[in-house]
Design a protein around this motif. Sequence first.
Motif, PDB file in Angstrom:
ATOM      1  N   VAL A  80       0.828  -1.204   0.000  1.00  0.00           N
ATOM      2  CA  VAL A  80       0.000   0.000   0.000  1.00  0.00           C
ATOM      3  C   VAL A  80       0.868   1.263   0.000  1.00  0.00           C
ATOM      4  O   VAL A  80       0.802   2.073  -0.918  1.00  0.00           O
ATOM      5  CB  VAL A  80      -0.944   0.018   1.219  1.00  0.00           C
ATOM      6  N   ARG A  81       1.698   1.432   1.049  1.00  0.00           N
ATOM      7  CA  ARG A  81       2.520   2.639   1.148  1.00  0.00           C
ATOM      8  C   ARG A  81       3.729   2.369   2.043  1.00  0.00           C
ATOM      9  O   ARG A  81       3.730   1.447   2.838  1.00  0.00           O
ATOM     10  CB  ARG A  81       1.701   3.815   1.692  1.00  0.00           C
ATOM     11  N   VAL A  82       4.717   3.217   1.911  1.00  0.00           N
ATOM     12  CA  VAL A  82       5.984   3.055   2.614  1.00  0.00           C
ATOM     13  C   VAL A  82       5.917   3.717   3.988  1.00  0.00           C
ATOM     14  O   VAL A  82       5.278   4.762   4.140  1.00  0.00           O
ATOM     15  CB  VAL A  82       7.144   3.668   1.790  1.00  0.00           C
ATOM     16  N   PHE A  83       6.566   3.098   4.944  1.00  0.00           N
ATOM     17  CA  PHE A  83       6.619   3.694   6.274  1.00  0.00           C
ATOM     18  C   PHE A  83       8.035   3.630   6.842  1.00  0.00           C
ATOM     19  O   PHE A  83       8.873   2.843   6.388  1.00  0.00           O
ATOM     20  CB  PHE A  83       5.649   2.991   7.242  1.00  0.00           C
ATOM     21  N   LYS A  84       8.258   4.465   7.871  1.00  0.00           N
ATOM     22  CA  LYS A  84       9.482   4.410   8.659  1.00  0.00           C
ATOM     23  C   LYS A  84       9.095   4.052  10.088  1.00  0.00           C
ATOM     24  O   LYS A  84       8.145   4.620  10.642  1.00  0.00           O
ATOM     25  CB  LYS A  84      10.223   5.749   8.639  1.00  0.00           C
ATOM     26  N   LEU A  85       9.820   3.105  10.683  1.00  0.00           N
ATOM     27  CA  LEU A  85       9.520   2.697  12.041  1.00  0.00           C
ATOM     28  C   LEU A  85       9.959   3.757  13.040  1.00  0.00           C
ATOM     29  O   LEU A  85      11.033   4.338  12.908  1.00  0.00           O
ATOM     30  CB  LEU A  85      10.231   1.377  12.385  1.00  0.00           C
ATOM     31  N   ILE A  86       9.110   3.993  14.036  1.00  0.00           N
ATOM     32  CA  ILE A  86       9.434   4.911  15.123  1.00  0.00           C
ATOM     33  C   ILE A  86       9.737   4.122  16.394  1.00  0.00           C
ATOM     34  O   ILE A  86      10.758   4.325  17.042  1.00  0.00           O
ATOM     35  CB  ILE A  86       8.278   5.903  15.353  1.00  0.00           C
ATOM     36  N   VAL A 102       4.533   3.522  13.368  1.00  0.00           N
ATOM     37  CA  VAL A 102       5.177   3.875  12.104  1.00  0.00           C
ATOM     38  C   VAL A 102       4.709   5.243  11.624  1.00  0.00           C
ATOM     39  O   VAL A 102       3.609   5.697  11.964  1.00  0.00           O
ATOM     40  CB  VAL A 102       4.880   2.828  11.003  1.00  0.00           C
ATOM     41  N   HIS A 103       5.567   5.862  10.844  1.00  0.00           N
ATOM     42  CA  HIS A 103       5.218   7.125  10.184  1.00  0.00           C
ATOM     43  C   HIS A 103       5.224   6.878   8.685  1.00  0.00           C
ATOM     44  O   HIS A 103       6.232   6.433   8.129  1.00  0.00           O
ATOM     45  CB  HIS A 103       6.221   8.218  10.536  1.00  0.00           C
ATOM     46  N   PHE A 104       4.100   7.134   8.025  1.00  0.00           N
ATOM     47  CA  PHE A 104       4.004   6.913   6.591  1.00  0.00           C
ATOM     48  C   PHE A 104       4.750   7.996   5.820  1.00  0.00           C
ATOM     49  O   PHE A 104       4.647   9.185   6.147  1.00  0.00           O
ATOM     50  CB  PHE A 104       2.550   6.846   6.132  1.00  0.00           C
ATOM     51  N   ILE A 105       5.483   7.585   4.812  1.00  0.00           N
ATOM     52  CA  ILE A 105       6.244   8.511   3.981  1.00  0.00           C
ATOM     53  C   ILE A 105       5.354   9.031   2.857  1.00  0.00           C
ATOM     54  O   ILE A 105       4.802   8.241   2.079  1.00  0.00           O
ATOM     55  CB  ILE A 105       7.486   7.814   3.367  1.00  0.00           C
ATOM     56  N   ASP A 106       5.192  10.326   2.783  1.00  0.00           N
ATOM     57  CA  ASP A 106       4.366  10.910   1.723  1.00  0.00           C
ATOM     58  C   ASP A 106       5.053  10.728   0.365  1.00  0.00           C
ATOM     59  O   ASP A 106       6.186  11.176   0.160  1.00  0.00           O
ATOM     60  CB  ASP A 106       4.135  12.404   1.979  1.00  0.00           C
ATOM     61  N   ALA A 107       4.356  10.078  -0.554  1.00  0.00           N
ATOM     62  CA  ALA A 107       4.904   9.873  -1.900  1.00  0.00           C
ATOM     63  C   ALA A 107       4.839  11.174  -2.692  1.00  0.00           C
ATOM     64  O   ALA A 107       3.833  11.900  -2.631  1.00  0.00           O
ATOM     65  CB  ALA A 107       4.122   8.779  -2.622  1.00  0.00           C
ATOM     66  N   ILE A 108       5.906  11.452  -3.419  1.00  0.00           N
ATOM     67  CA  ILE A 108       5.963  12.652  -4.261  1.00  0.00           C
ATOM     68  C   ILE A 108       5.841  12.219  -5.715  1.00  0.00           C
ATOM     69  O   ILE A 108       6.755  11.627  -6.288  1.00  0.00           O
ATOM     70  CB  ILE A 108       7.284  13.418  -4.042  1.00  0.00           C
ATOM     71  N   ASP A 109       4.691  12.476  -6.306  1.00  0.00           N
ATOM     72  CA  ASP A 109       4.434  12.028  -7.680  1.00  0.00           C
ATOM     73  C   ASP A 109       4.891  13.106  -8.655  1.00  0.00           C
ATOM     74  O   ASP A 109       4.094  13.876  -9.188  1.00  0.00           O
ATOM     75  CB  ASP A 109       2.951  11.724  -7.876  1.00  0.00           C
ATOM     76  N   ASP A 110       6.205  13.155  -8.889  1.00  0.00           N
ATOM     77  CA  ASP A 110       6.748  14.164  -9.801  1.00  0.00           C
ATOM     78  C   ASP A 110       7.401  13.509 -11.018  1.00  0.00           C
ATOM     79  O   ASP A 110       8.253  14.088 -11.670  1.00  0.00           O
ATOM     80  CB  ASP A 110       7.777  15.044  -9.079  1.00  0.00           C
ATOM     81  N   GLY A 111       6.983  12.277 -11.311  1.00  0.00           N
ATOM     82  CA  GLY A 111       7.547  11.586 -12.455  1.00  0.00           C
ATOM     83  C   GLY A 111       7.181  12.285 -13.753  1.00  0.00           C
ATOM     84  O   GLY A 111       6.063  12.776 -13.917  1.00  0.00           O
ATOM     85  N   THR A 112       8.123  12.376 -14.664  1.00  0.00           N
ATOM     86  CA  THR A 112       7.846  12.998 -15.957  1.00  0.00           C
ATOM     87  C   THR A 112       7.821  11.930 -17.035  1.00  0.00           C
ATOM     88  O   THR A 112       8.448  10.876 -16.894  1.00  0.00           O
ATOM     89  CB  THR A 112       8.917  14.041 -16.315  1.00  0.00           C
ATOM     90  N   VAL A 113       7.111  12.204 -18.108  1.00  0.00           N
ATOM     91  CA  VAL A 113       7.018  11.261 -19.220  1.00  0.00           C
ATOM     92  C   VAL A 113       8.399  11.014 -19.817  1.00  0.00           C
ATOM     93  O   VAL A 113       8.747   9.879 -20.162  1.00  0.00           O
ATOM     94  CB  VAL A 113       6.050  11.795 -20.296  1.00  0.00           C
ATOM     95  N   VAL A 114       9.211  12.048 -19.916  1.00  0.00           N
ATOM     96  CA  VAL A 114      10.543  11.922 -20.519  1.00  0.00           C
ATOM     97  C   VAL A 114      11.410  10.958 -19.707  1.00  0.00           C
ATOM     98  O   VAL A 114      12.064  10.068 -20.259  1.00  0.00           O
ATOM     99  CB  VAL A 114      11.230  13.296 -20.619  1.00  0.00           C
ATOM    100  N   VAL A 115      11.411  11.125 -18.395  1.00  0.00           N
ATOM    101  CA  VAL A 115      12.216  10.255 -17.537  1.00  0.00           C
ATOM    102  C   VAL A 115      11.698   8.822 -17.606  1.00  0.00           C
ATOM    103  O   VAL A 115      12.474   7.869 -17.707  1.00  0.00           O
ATOM    104  CB  VAL A 115      12.202  10.759 -16.083  1.00  0.00           C
ATOM    105  N   ARG A 116      10.392   8.657 -17.562  1.00  0.00           N
ATOM    106  CA  ARG A 116       9.803   7.326 -17.632  1.00  0.00           C
ATOM    107  C   ARG A 116      10.132   6.645 -18.956  1.00  0.00           C
ATOM    108  O   ARG A 116      10.502   5.468 -18.992  1.00  0.00           O
ATOM    109  CB  ARG A 116       8.283   7.409 -17.457  1.00  0.00           C
ATOM    110  N   ASP A 117      10.009   7.385 -20.060  1.00  0.00           N
ATOM    111  CA  ASP A 117      10.294   6.809 -21.378  1.00  0.00           C
ATOM    112  C   ASP A 117      11.771   6.439 -21.500  1.00  0.00           C
ATOM    113  O   ASP A 117      12.111   5.409 -22.103  1.00  0.00           O
ATOM    114  CB  ASP A 117       9.909   7.789 -22.485  1.00  0.00           C
ATOM    115  N   ASN A 118      12.647   7.247 -20.947  1.00  0.00           N
ATOM    116  CA  ASN A 118      14.079   6.941 -20.941  1.00  0.00           C
ATOM    117  C   ASN A 118      14.332   5.636 -20.195  1.00  0.00           C
ATOM    118  O   ASN A 118      15.100   4.782 -20.637  1.00  0.00           O
ATOM    119  CB  ASN A 118      14.847   8.090 -20.291  1.00  0.00           C
ATOM    120  N   PHE A 119      13.658   5.483 -19.056  1.00  0.00           N
ATOM    121  CA  PHE A 119      13.770   4.262 -18.268  1.00  0.00           C
ATOM    122  C   PHE A 119      13.300   3.041 -19.062  1.00  0.00           C
ATOM    123  O   PHE A 119      13.977   2.005 -19.108  1.00  0.00           O
ATOM    124  CB  PHE A 119      12.953   4.397 -16.982  1.00  0.00           C
ATOM    125  N   ILE A 120      12.142   3.145 -19.698  1.00  0.00           N
ATOM    126  CA  ILE A 120      11.583   2.014 -20.445  1.00  0.00           C
ATOM    127  C   ILE A 120      12.492   1.637 -21.613  1.00  0.00           C
ATOM    128  O   ILE A 120      12.713   0.453 -21.898  1.00  0.00           O
ATOM    129  CB  ILE A 120      10.157   2.344 -20.935  1.00  0.00           C
TER     130      ILE A 120
END
Length: 212
Positions: A80-86, A102-120
């Motif tokens: 579901v989501r990432v956490f850090k143990l306290i 635990v403290h849940f880590i807020d996901a930062i959705d800043d992925g760009t199409v260019v970076v994703r396409d480069n990865f693929i």
Amino acid sequence: MTTTLPMFPLELVAFPEEELSLHIFEQRYQQLLEDCVEGRITFGIPTYIDKRLEFGTEMELLKVVKRYPSGASDIICKGVRVFKLIDFYNRLDDKLYAGAVVHFIDAIDDGTVVVRDNFINLLNAFYNELDIETPAVDVNKVTSYSLSHKMGLSVAQEYKLLQIASEKERYLFLIQHLKTMLPTVQSINRTKEIIKLNGHFKNFDPLDFEEY
């Protein structure tokens, strides 16, 4: 956001959105499974690495596939989501299993199409060198986590990836890994071809030195 979760420590990295098949056989985790079924609660899989627990992923039970007479079960759960143990507790209240604040880590959705396409593109090149068919993915739904277990990352590298909150930074991490791995795989493939040629007559094109 901070909360308390039951804990199921493992020497592996579970990623958000990943479906994970587990065989539950210890009594304490059989109890955890029943609590998940009856109370519809989630649990955490913190990664046990370097003899410590620090980060992990909240998991949701999707299905109990099979139950055995011994009390063991085969289940499928999903990240579901990432956490850090306290704070970690060997026993959660009166339960047999462990728990943690635990403290849940807020996901930062800043992925760009260019970076994703480069990865693929790099991933396709990587699989081509391995002579393996690239796993089918929906480019509109693929994330930096989707194929992370299928890229030759070590557990330590997967664990580092888990700790990166930014989608773009995760893609850049994977891109750097592929750029490092590709020359190694290509070198191995060239070596394999040379080995295959040992003992065989080789046909080389003659060099033309007339222009010198």
